[in-house]
Design a protein around this motif. Structure first.
Motif, PDB file in Angstrom:
ATOM      1  N   ILE A  21      40.767 123.756  40.996  1.00 50.96           N
ATOM      2  CA  ILE A  21      39.411 124.281  41.078  1.00 50.96           C
ATOM      3  C   ILE A  21      38.544 123.655  39.984  1.00 50.96           C
ATOM      4  O   ILE A  21      37.370 123.326  40.207  1.00 50.96           O
ATOM      5  CB  ILE A  21      39.429 125.821  40.976  1.00 50.96           C
TER       6      ILE A  21
ATOM      7  N   PHE B  90      31.465 118.820  41.330  1.00 48.87           N
ATOM      8  CA  PHE B  90      30.143 119.456  41.450  1.00 48.87           C
ATOM      9  C   PHE B  90      29.233 118.963  40.339  1.00 48.87           C
ATOM     10  O   PHE B  90      28.073 118.623  40.576  1.00 48.87           O
ATOM     11  CB  PHE B  90      30.268 120.979  41.366  1.00 48.87           C
TER      12      PHE B  90
ATOM     13  N   PRO C  38      28.965 117.549  45.600  1.00 47.42           N
ATOM     14  CA  PRO C  38      29.437 118.873  46.029  1.00 47.42           C
ATOM     15  C   PRO C  38      30.331 118.809  47.264  1.00 47.42           C
ATOM     16  O   PRO C  38      31.213 119.651  47.421  1.00 47.42           O
ATOM     17  CB  PRO C  38      28.145 119.637  46.339  1.00 47.42           C
ATOM     18  N   PHE C  39      30.132 117.793  48.115  1.00 39.79           N
ATOM     19  CA  PHE C  39      30.955 117.700  49.318  1.00 39.79           C
ATOM     20  C   PHE C  39      32.417 117.459  48.938  1.00 39.79           C
ATOM     21  O   PHE C  39      33.323 118.159  49.407  1.00 39.79           O
ATOM     22  CB  PHE C  39      30.427 116.567  50.200  1.00 39.79           C
TER      23      PHE C  39
ATOM     24  N   ALA D 187      33.812 120.679  47.371  1.00 36.67           N
ATOM     25  CA  ALA D 187      34.156 121.720  48.342  1.00 36.67           C
ATOM     26  C   ALA D 187      35.432 121.352  49.079  1.00 36.67           C
ATOM     27  O   ALA D 187      36.318 122.195  49.286  1.00 36.67           O
ATOM     28  CB  ALA D 187      33.007 121.918  49.329  1.00 36.67           C
ATOM     29  N   LEU D 188      35.567 120.070  49.460  1.00 40.00           N
ATOM     30  CA  LEU D 188      36.784 119.664  50.167  1.00 40.00           C
ATOM     31  C   LEU D 188      38.008 119.792  49.276  1.00 40.00           C
ATOM     32  O   LEU D 188      39.092 120.153  49.744  1.00 40.00           O
ATOM     33  CB  LEU D 188      36.650 118.227  50.666  1.00 40.00           C
TER      34      LEU D 188
ATOM     35  N   ILE E 249      38.541 122.051  47.054  1.00 38.75           N
ATOM     36  CA  ILE E 249      38.984 123.450  47.067  1.00 38.75           C
ATOM     37  C   ILE E 249      39.594 123.800  48.418  1.00 38.75           C
ATOM     38  O   ILE E 249      40.664 124.410  48.501  1.00 38.75           O
ATOM     39  CB  ILE E 249      37.812 124.397  46.749  1.00 38.75           C
ATOM     40  N   ILE E 250      38.924 123.388  49.519  1.00 43.79           N
ATOM     41  CA  ILE E 250      39.410 123.792  50.843  1.00 43.79           C
ATOM     42  C   ILE E 250      40.789 123.196  51.107  1.00 43.79           C
ATOM     43  O   ILE E 250      41.724 123.896  51.504  1.00 43.79           O
ATOM     44  CB  ILE E 250      38.426 123.339  51.940  1.00 43.79           C
TER      45      ILE E 250
ATOM     46  N   THR F  22      22.431 114.508  43.534  1.00 44.22           N
ATOM     47  CA  THR F  22      23.520 115.005  44.368  1.00 44.22           C
ATOM     48  C   THR F  22      23.642 114.144  45.599  1.00 44.22           C
ATOM     49  O   THR F  22      22.653 113.726  46.197  1.00 44.22           O
ATOM     50  CB  THR F  22      23.291 116.464  44.795  1.00 44.22           C
ATOM     51  N   LEU F  23      24.898 113.914  45.958  1.00 45.39           N
ATOM     52  CA  LEU F  23      25.213 113.124  47.138  1.00 45.39           C
ATOM     53  C   LEU F  23      25.453 114.114  48.274  1.00 45.39           C
ATOM     54  O   LEU F  23      26.332 114.957  48.174  1.00 45.39           O
ATOM     55  CB  LEU F  23      26.480 112.319  46.851  1.00 45.39           C
ATOM     56  N   THR F  24      24.660 114.004  49.355  1.00 44.66           N
ATOM     57  CA  THR F  24      24.820 114.988  50.425  1.00 44.66           C
ATOM     58  C   THR F  24      26.022 114.637  51.298  1.00 44.66           C
ATOM     59  O   THR F  24      26.528 113.524  51.267  1.00 44.66           O
ATOM     60  CB  THR F  24      23.574 115.030  51.317  1.00 44.66           C
ATOM     61  N   ALA F  25      26.441 115.631  52.086  1.00 47.07           N
ATOM     62  CA  ALA F  25      27.571 115.429  52.994  1.00 47.07           C
ATOM     63  C   ALA F  25      27.246 114.326  53.990  1.00 47.07           C
ATOM     64  O   ALA F  25      28.105 113.542  54.376  1.00 47.07           O
ATOM     65  CB  ALA F  25      27.880 116.727  53.723  1.00 47.07           C
ATOM     66  N   LYS F  26      25.976 114.284  54.399  1.00 45.87           N
ATOM     67  CA  LYS F  26      25.566 113.274  55.373  1.00 45.87           C
ATOM     68  C   LYS F  26      25.760 111.866  54.799  1.00 45.87           C
ATOM     69  O   LYS F  26      26.258 110.968  55.475  1.00 45.87           O
ATOM     70  CB  LYS F  26      24.090 113.493  55.731  1.00 45.87           C
TER      71      LYS F  26
END
Lengths: 328, 203
Positions: B37, B44, B49-50, B53-54, B56-57, B124-128
């Protein structure tokens, strides 16, 4: 009042919003403990708790008093750290997920652009509550419950993620506000009906509710992973379950039923109304369905839901490519 | 953002030390979860952030569940700690420790010598953006990884598949011939271990 700048006001309003949403979530969870028993009574042709106060509404108060003043006992054979940590994880991870839910156009705690992924992360961490609770209790029934929970988790988490990818592809974003905005004309339950069905199944599994409550199965495991818990620690597992119901209902509304969109009534009323319908559905499922064996649940997850979500995602992707204005 | 980065980095390092030095296997796993984590928090803080998040998931949420599951089932106690102590003699770990120490020094020297100022911008780098990179310039890597995973899946399903009816029959026939000439006791015992064949022979 020179320090009361618009910035401070914005911060204060955001704090106020988060507090209200947090308290509303916990309050709804606590209220549900009574509402569920009354509804179960109604659907199973019996009375339910109706003695305390008018229609039994004060039953919550009685239950809360009981939970708070019961002896909070940690068994000597338990692993203390984990035993205390587990209920905190159960409650906190689900409460944190309320952060991403946009309630009305102006209400909502955080506007993350990875919104949906945040929920998956919290759902993933929530599993440890059951695992640690079951393991640290030092009890065979609890351990069996934890074992079932982890086996079940691995089966549903895969298709839970995939079931929502159709929605994400159609909205073009993980952001919850953009997903709601994309449903202005058509709710996603229409084009993403299979995604809706599979996410409903996965959502019930996340909360460990009937018919996915094999980890706690009263009849054979004597309440499974939380059999050694008492007092407020047990209460946190208990309220956490209901907070989970409210959370999954709110997510279903946001992702598939257009969130706050609806004619005539103000957005907040629509949101609450739709959420209430899903909460009622959760209770009805518990009243109506028997509990399958947990290997049946696992094979249902892997052999039916997973292929269904994959096909759904494939077809959604193909249709988006065909109809995209850029021509692929 | 830099404060967040350094704080979570410190947590990650401390938690990983806890994993290595921990005596209790489940406690060590909890440290490992915290460490994962913390690494997600580093992502982050770096503006990805993408990826966070991955992390953690996939790692904290799915893979570690399997680890905890297996370790919980094994019920490792004091005897395993004893065993580990006998394995970890000075002679065993001194060599690798010295070599890793040299590598650490090289890494530190590189980091100190490098121009690291202003690498944490807060963009920030977006998921897209991540998706367009993965399915654009790095498409071949994604496809290769997919093939590797498919191969792993095929192997796992081969190893985990149950015995078919025909195989059970074959196993049953071979030992019965051998026991006739009094040699195949081990084979017949082995066949009794399988559920299907023992069921059929009892019929």
């Amino acid at each position: 009042m020179s320090w009361w700048t618009p910035q401070v006001e914005a911060i204060a309003f955001a704090l106020f919003q988060s507090l209200v949403i947090l308290l509303a979530a916990v309050g709804a969870g606590a209220l549900l403990t009574m509402v569920e028993r009354r509804l179960l009574g109604l659907w199973q042709d019996r009375h339910g708790p109706n003695r305390v106060g008018p229609f039994g509404v004060l039953q919550i108060l009685a239950d809360m008093l009981k939970i708070l003043f019961k002896e909070d006992w940690i068994p000597p054979f338990a692993d203390r750290t984990f035993f205390v940590l587990a209920p905190a994880i159960a409650m906190a991870s689900l409460l944190l997920s309320f952060m991403i839910i946009p309630i009305t156009p102006s209400w909502g705690v955080a506007d993350l652009h990875i919104g949906l992924l945040f929920f998956f992360a919290m759902a993933g961490i929530n599993v440890y509550a059951v695992l640690f609770g079951g393991w640290s209790s030092g009890n065979k029934y609890a351990l069996l419950g934890a074992m079932r929970a982890s086996a079940q988790t691995l089966s549903y988490e895969v298709f839970m993620g995939l079931s929502l990818m159709g929605v994400v592809a159609m909205a073009g974003s993980f952001n919850m506000r953009e997903i709601v905005a994309a449903q202005e004309t058509v709710w996603f339950i229409v084009p993403q009906f299979f995604g809706f069905c599979t996410f409903l199944v996965a959502g019930i599994a996340v909360t460990h509710r009937h018919p996915f409550d094999q980890p706690e199965a009263e009849q054979e495991l004597a309440d499974g992973y939380h059999v050694e818990y008492s007092g407020m620690k047990w209460g946190m597992f208990f309220i956490g379950e209901y907070v989970g119901i409210v959370l999954v209902s709110a997510l279903l509304v946001t992702l598939f039923l257009g969130g706050w969109h609806g004619p005539w009534l103000p957005p907040i009323v629509w949101f609450l109304l739709k959420t209430t319908v899903f909460v009622g559905l959760f209770v009805l499922l518990r009243a109506a369905l028997p509990r399958p064996r947990y290997d049946a649940v696992m094979s249902f997850g892997w052999k039916i839901c997973l292929p269904l979500t994959l096909i759904n995602l494939l077809v959604t992707g193909a249709l988006i490519l065909v109809f995209s204005p850029a021509g692929g | 953002m830099e404060i967040a980065f350094y704080l979570s980095a410190v947590v990650a390092v401390l938690a990983t030390l806890g994993v290595v030095t921990g005596r209790h296997p489940v406690h060590a796993l909890l440290y490992l979860i915290v460490s994962l984590i913390a690494v997600a928090m580093v992502f982050f803080a770096l503006g990805a952030p993408f990826a966070g998040a991955l992390e953690i998931i996939v790692y904290a949420g799915a893979i570690m569940v399997l680890f905890v599951f297996v370790v919980m089932m094994l019920n490792l106690g004091e005897s395993t700690a004893q065993q580990e102590r006998t394995w970890l003699r000075l002679r065993t770990w001194l060599g690798p420790a010295v070599l890793s120490g040299v590598l650490l020094l090289v890494l530190l020297a590189t980091l100190i010598g490098a121009d690291v100022d202003g690498r944490i911008h807060g963009d920030t780098l977006t998921a897209k953006a991540v998706g367009s990179l993965l399915f654009g310039p790095y498409l071949i890597v994604v496809e290769l990884a997919a093939m590797l995973l498919l191969a792993a899946l095929v192997v796992a399903s081969h190893l985990g598949r149950g015995e078919t009816q025909e195989e059970a029959r074959a196993v049953r026939q071979v030992p019965s011939k051998r026991t006739a000439d009094g040699r195949g006791r081990a084979a017949s015992e082995r066949s009794l271990g399988h559920d299907t064949s023992s069921e059929e022979s009892s019929r």
